[in-house]
Scaffold this active site. Structure first.
Site, PDB file in Angstrom:
ATOM      1  N   ARG A 119       2.622  25.781  24.571  1.00 16.62           N
ATOM      2  CA  ARG A 119       2.752  27.065  25.048  1.00 16.62           C
ATOM      3  C   ARG A 119       2.790  26.567  26.877  1.00 16.62           C
ATOM      4  O   ARG A 119       1.466  26.018  27.404  1.00 16.62           O
ATOM      5  CB  ARG A 119       2.545  28.250  25.585  1.00 16.62           C
ATOM      6  CG  ARG A 119       2.770  29.567  24.992  1.00 16.62           C
ATOM      7  CD  ARG A 119       2.837  30.461  24.406  1.00 16.62           C
ATOM      8  NE  ARG A 119       3.159  31.121  24.370  1.00 16.62           N
ATOM      9  CZ  ARG A 119       3.447  32.673  23.760  1.00 16.62           C
ATOM     10  NH1 ARG A 119       2.440  33.235  23.980  1.00 16.62           N
ATOM     11  NH2 ARG A 119       4.129  32.885  23.735  1.00 16.62           N
ATOM     12  N   GLN A 124       8.483  26.090  28.010  1.00 16.62           N
ATOM     13  CA  GLN A 124       8.603  27.114  28.249  1.00 16.62           C
ATOM     14  C   GLN A 124       9.562  27.674  28.055  1.00 16.62           C
ATOM     15  O   GLN A 124      10.706  28.665  28.103  1.00 16.62           O
ATOM     16  CB  GLN A 124       8.379  27.253  29.882  1.00 16.62           C
ATOM     17  CG  GLN A 124       7.887  28.420  30.019  1.00 16.62           C
ATOM     18  CD  GLN A 124       7.124  28.165  31.875  1.00 16.62           C
ATOM     19  OE1 GLN A 124       6.870  27.264  32.695  1.00 16.62           O
ATOM     20  NE2 GLN A 124       5.576  29.824  31.858  1.00 16.62           N
ATOM     21  N   ASP A 127      10.626  28.574  25.219  1.00 16.17           N
ATOM     22  CA  ASP A 127      10.122  29.515  24.453  1.00 16.17           C
ATOM     23  C   ASP A 127      10.520  31.133  23.638  1.00 16.17           C
ATOM     24  O   ASP A 127      10.113  32.097  24.423  1.00 16.17           O
ATOM     25  CB  ASP A 127       8.557  30.084  25.704  1.00 16.17           C
ATOM     26  CG  ASP A 127       7.299  30.930  24.709  1.00 16.17           C
ATOM     27  OD1 ASP A 127       7.375  31.411  23.597  1.00 16.17           O
ATOM     28  OD2 ASP A 127       6.507  31.333  25.545  1.00 16.17           O
ATOM     29  N   SER A 130       8.318  34.502  24.024  1.00 19.91           N
ATOM     30  CA  SER A 130       8.228  35.571  25.060  1.00 19.91           C
ATOM     31  C   SER A 130       9.539  36.172  24.861  1.00 19.91           C
ATOM     32  O   SER A 130       9.357  37.240  25.362  1.00 19.91           O
ATOM     33  CB  SER A 130       8.240  34.114  26.455  1.00 19.91           C
ATOM     34  OG  SER A 130       6.656  33.318  26.251  1.00 19.91           O
ATOM     35  N   TYR A 225      -4.505  32.063  24.345  1.00 17.00           N
ATOM     36  CA  TYR A 225      -4.010  32.991  22.454  1.00 17.00           C
ATOM     37  C   TYR A 225      -5.794  34.208  22.688  1.00 17.00           C
ATOM     38  O   TYR A 225      -7.075  33.460  22.299  1.00 17.00           O
ATOM     39  CB  TYR A 225      -4.081  32.777  21.774  1.00 17.00           C
ATOM     40  CG  TYR A 225      -2.488  32.436  20.908  1.00 17.00           C
ATOM     41  CD1 TYR A 225      -1.191  33.101  21.664  1.00 17.00           C
ATOM     42  CD2 TYR A 225      -2.292  30.681  21.393  1.00 17.00           C
ATOM     43  CE1 TYR A 225      -0.078  33.058  21.830  1.00 17.00           C
ATOM     44  CE2 TYR A 225      -0.828  31.101  21.817  1.00 17.00           C
ATOM     45  CZ  TYR A 225       0.563  31.925  21.331  1.00 17.00           C
ATOM     46  OH  TYR A 225       1.573  31.481  21.884  1.00 17.00           O
TER      47      TYR A 225
HETATM   48  P1  NAD Z   1       0.433  37.617  20.936  1.00 19.63           P
HETATM   49  O1  NAD Z   1       1.903  38.429  21.366  1.00 19.63           O
HETATM   50  O2  NAD Z   1      -0.473  36.723  20.254  1.00 19.63           O
HETATM   51  O3  NAD Z   1      -1.163  38.668  21.295  1.00 19.63           O
HETATM   52  C1  NAD Z   1      -0.348  39.368  21.903  1.00 19.63           C
HETATM   53  C2  NAD Z   1      -1.661  40.490  22.534  1.00 19.63           C
HETATM   54  O4  NAD Z   1      -2.324  40.614  21.767  1.00 19.63           O
HETATM   55  C3  NAD Z   1      -2.665  38.643  23.383  1.00 19.63           C
HETATM   56  O5  NAD Z   1      -2.088  39.495  24.569  1.00 19.63           O
HETATM   57  C4  NAD Z   1      -3.584  39.010  22.341  1.00 19.63           C
HETATM   58  O6  NAD Z   1      -4.359  39.222  23.478  1.00 19.63           O
HETATM   59  C5  NAD Z   1      -3.724  40.920  22.205  1.00 19.63           C
HETATM   60  N1  NAD Z   1      -5.199  41.369  21.325  1.00 19.63           N
HETATM   61  C6  NAD Z   1      -5.576  40.325  19.941  1.00 19.63           C
HETATM   62  N2  NAD Z   1      -6.307  40.968  19.214  1.00 19.63           N
HETATM   63  C7  NAD Z   1      -6.843  41.867  19.921  1.00 19.63           C
HETATM   64  C8  NAD Z   1      -7.917  42.909  19.292  1.00 19.63           C
HETATM   65  N3  NAD Z   1      -8.739  42.369  18.869  1.00 19.63           N
HETATM   66  N4  NAD Z   1      -7.457  44.106  20.260  1.00 19.63           N
HETATM   67  C9  NAD Z   1      -6.515  44.118  21.436  1.00 19.63           C
HETATM   68  N5  NAD Z   1      -6.210  43.070  22.445  1.00 19.63           N
HETATM   69  C10 NAD Z   1      -5.689  42.025  21.259  1.00 19.63           C
HETATM   70  O7  NAD Z   1      -0.010  36.554  22.405  1.00 19.63           O
HETATM   71  P2  NAD Z   1       0.917  36.533  23.779  1.00 19.63           P
HETATM   72  O8  NAD Z   1       1.492  38.139  24.293  1.00 19.63           O
HETATM   73  O9  NAD Z   1       2.615  35.721  22.972  1.00 19.63           O
HETATM   74  O10 NAD Z   1       0.425  35.796  24.419  1.00 19.63           O
HETATM   75  C11 NAD Z   1      -0.659  35.311  24.486  1.00 19.63           C
HETATM   76  C12 NAD Z   1      -1.330  34.156  25.889  1.00 19.63           C
HETATM   77  O11 NAD Z   1      -0.295  33.290  25.599  1.00 19.63           O
HETATM   78  C13 NAD Z   1      -1.336  35.081  27.056  1.00 19.63           C
HETATM   79  O12 NAD Z   1      -2.615  34.609  27.424  1.00 19.63           O
HETATM   80  C14 NAD Z   1       0.298  34.616  27.894  1.00 19.63           C
HETATM   81  O13 NAD Z   1      -0.001  34.496  28.823  1.00 19.63           O
HETATM   82  C15 NAD Z   1       0.134  33.302  27.154  1.00 19.63           C
HETATM   83  N6  NAD Z   1       2.054  32.764  27.477  1.00 19.63           N
HETATM   84  C16 NAD Z   1       1.829  31.552  27.705  1.00 19.63           C
HETATM   85  C17 NAD Z   1       2.994  30.896  28.133  1.00 19.63           C
HETATM   86  C18 NAD Z   1       3.629  29.413  28.556  1.00 19.63           C
HETATM   87  O14 NAD Z   1       2.374  29.226  29.129  1.00 19.63           O
HETATM   88  N7  NAD Z   1       4.796  28.921  28.524  1.00 19.63           N
HETATM   89  C19 NAD Z   1       4.410  31.767  27.585  1.00 19.63           C
HETATM   90  C20 NAD Z   1       3.607  32.792  26.894  1.00 19.63           C
HETATM   91  C21 NAD Z   1       2.796  33.545  26.862  1.00 19.63           C
END
Ligand code: NAD
Length: 370
Positions: A119, A124, A127, A130, A225
């Site tokens: 990420r 981006q 991705d 996302s 994550y």
């Molecule tokens: P994901 O699909 O792996 O997980 C979804 C959510 O579940 C996450 O927010 C995670 O913290 C949460 N989770 C995990 N265990 C949990 C628990 N026990 N109780 C409650 N919640 C729990 O993650 P995602 O949505 O793909 O993204 C996670 C991170 O990546 C975020 O910080 C997001 O901002 C970041 N991200 C970065 C980029 C980038 O830099 N290009 C792009 C997309 C997302």
């Protein structure tokens, strides 16, 4: 010029990983061969692809024979066809299910998975995680609203006042935040929980209330994550979410940990205590589910009339918008692939199999832990 082949997907996803506008943009870099009707479920006819400069091929095996690189979201490819595949670029969730790529490994096919993209800023535009998460977060709320026998916004009229629905969102990453935004737009009262402290600001900026449960392990080395939590913390979460669940009319659960089973956040006891006719849409169903009673791929109604949606084919039900986003991600990856060799951060991170060997460090680590 490299020959790129696009497969028609199955009903699981219905996704076209390139749409005609991508072919127009990339046709000076590669030749494009499209399996007949590959874009139909996403709103694009064979003629649209032909006008954009692609060649339509009727037979999947012929297409695979012609192409140097096959692009697909999750198409099923038979053993015979794998035999003639050279390079496969897809979206297999190899960290959770390594078995999908074993046939490719046996035949020495080079495989890339966009699920493994870092990420980073450059990645981006590619991705896919996302894109998928946003679409699913949005659609999950609409599915729940349609199943629920209550209205979402507060409504006042001659018959009195209907209170707004209480929506609980578990996991406030990409899918969760989109679900919060959608539920807020519909007029719900929204509360959300995530173990990542960083998500509190995101949740509050969308006008929802963040459920703060102190003591989570927040690993700054996990690339943004979440990581697995200890038993003591999860017991505390269980107790607090029990009380949250019994007040909710709708729960959208999206909590995931890369490469691991999804965390269990809604216990059987909580489901039994929930108000009849409440709805849970569990977007983590494909990796074990966030609710104790989720059944992967099924929608069930419990004895106390709680509907639990474990549908893993939601993306295919919103294929046109999903294809638009995913096709732009795949096109961006393809452009990068065509312009670089394997000494590149993005290609290295996404390459799963090279000449029959698993070469991806994240997958190697997962396999060693099996
Ligand atoms: P994901 O699909 O792996 O997980 C979804 C959510 O579940 C996450 O927010 C995670 O913290 C949460 N989770 C995990 N265990 C949990 C628990 N026990 N109780 C409650 N919640 C729990 O993650 P995602 O949505 O793909 O993204 C996670 C991170 O990546 C975020 O910080 C997001 O901002 C970041 N991200 C970065 C980029 C980038 O830099 N290009 C792009 C997309 C997302």
């Amino acid at each position: 010029m490299k020959k790129i082949g696009l497969l028609r997907e199955n009903q699981h996803s219905n996704i076209a990983v390139l749409i005609p506008q991508n072919i127009r943009q990339l046709k000076s870099d590669a030749e494009f061969y499209i399996e007949t009707n590959a874009g139909l479920a996403s709103g694009y006819t064979d003629e649209d692809y032909t006008k954009a400069g692609a060649i339509i091929i009727n037979s999947k095996s012929e297409l695979i024979n012609i192409a140097d690189v096959i692009l697909s979201y999750s198409a099923v490819i038979g053993n015979e066809e794998i035999n003639s595949t050279k390079t496969f670029v897809g979206a297999y969730d190899v960290l959770n299910d390594y078995s999908t790529i074993i046939p490719f490994q046996k035949k020495g096919v080079n495989v890339y998975s966009l699920n493994l993209l870092p990420r980073t800023t450059i990645a981006q535009s590619m991705d896919i995680l996302s894109s998928v998460a946003s679409i699913l977060g949005y659609k999950a709320v609409l599915i729940a609203a349609t199943i629920s026998p209550i209205t979402i916004p507060m409504m006042s009229g001659a018959g009195g006042t209907l209170r707004p629905a209480n929506v609980l969102i578990l996991g406030a990453g990409v899918a969760g935040l989109q679900a919060i935004a959608t539920a807020k737009r519909l007029g719900a009262i929204v509360r959300a929980f995530d173990v990542r402290k960083a998500s509190k600001t995101d949740v509050e900026s969308l006008g929802a209330t963040f459920i703060d449960i102190e003591g989570a392990i927040d690993n700054s080395n996990a690339g943004g994550y979440a990581v697995e939590q200890n038993k003591e913390y999860m017991e505390k979460v269980d107790e607090i979410l029990f009380n949250e669940a019994i007040n909710a009319d709708i729960i959208i659960s999206t909590a995931k940990i890369p490469g691991k089973r999804a965390p269990l956040l809604i216990s059987e006891a909580a489901i039994k205590a929930m108000k009849p006719d409440s709805v849970i849409v569990d977007l983590a169903a494909d990796t074990g589910g966030n609710s104790a009673l989720t059944q992967k791929g099924k929608t069930i109604i419990t004895n106390n009339r709680i509907t639990i949606v474990g549908d893993t084919r939601i993306l295919g039900k919103i294929a046109k918008s999903a294809s638009f986003l995913l096709a732009n991600n795949f096109a961006s990856f393809l452009k990068h692939y065509l312009a670089n060799n394997d000494d590149d951060e993005i290609l290295n991170a996404t390459k799963v199999i090279t000449d029959g060997q698993v070469t991806n460090p994240r997958l190697i680590a997962e396999i060693e832990n099996l």
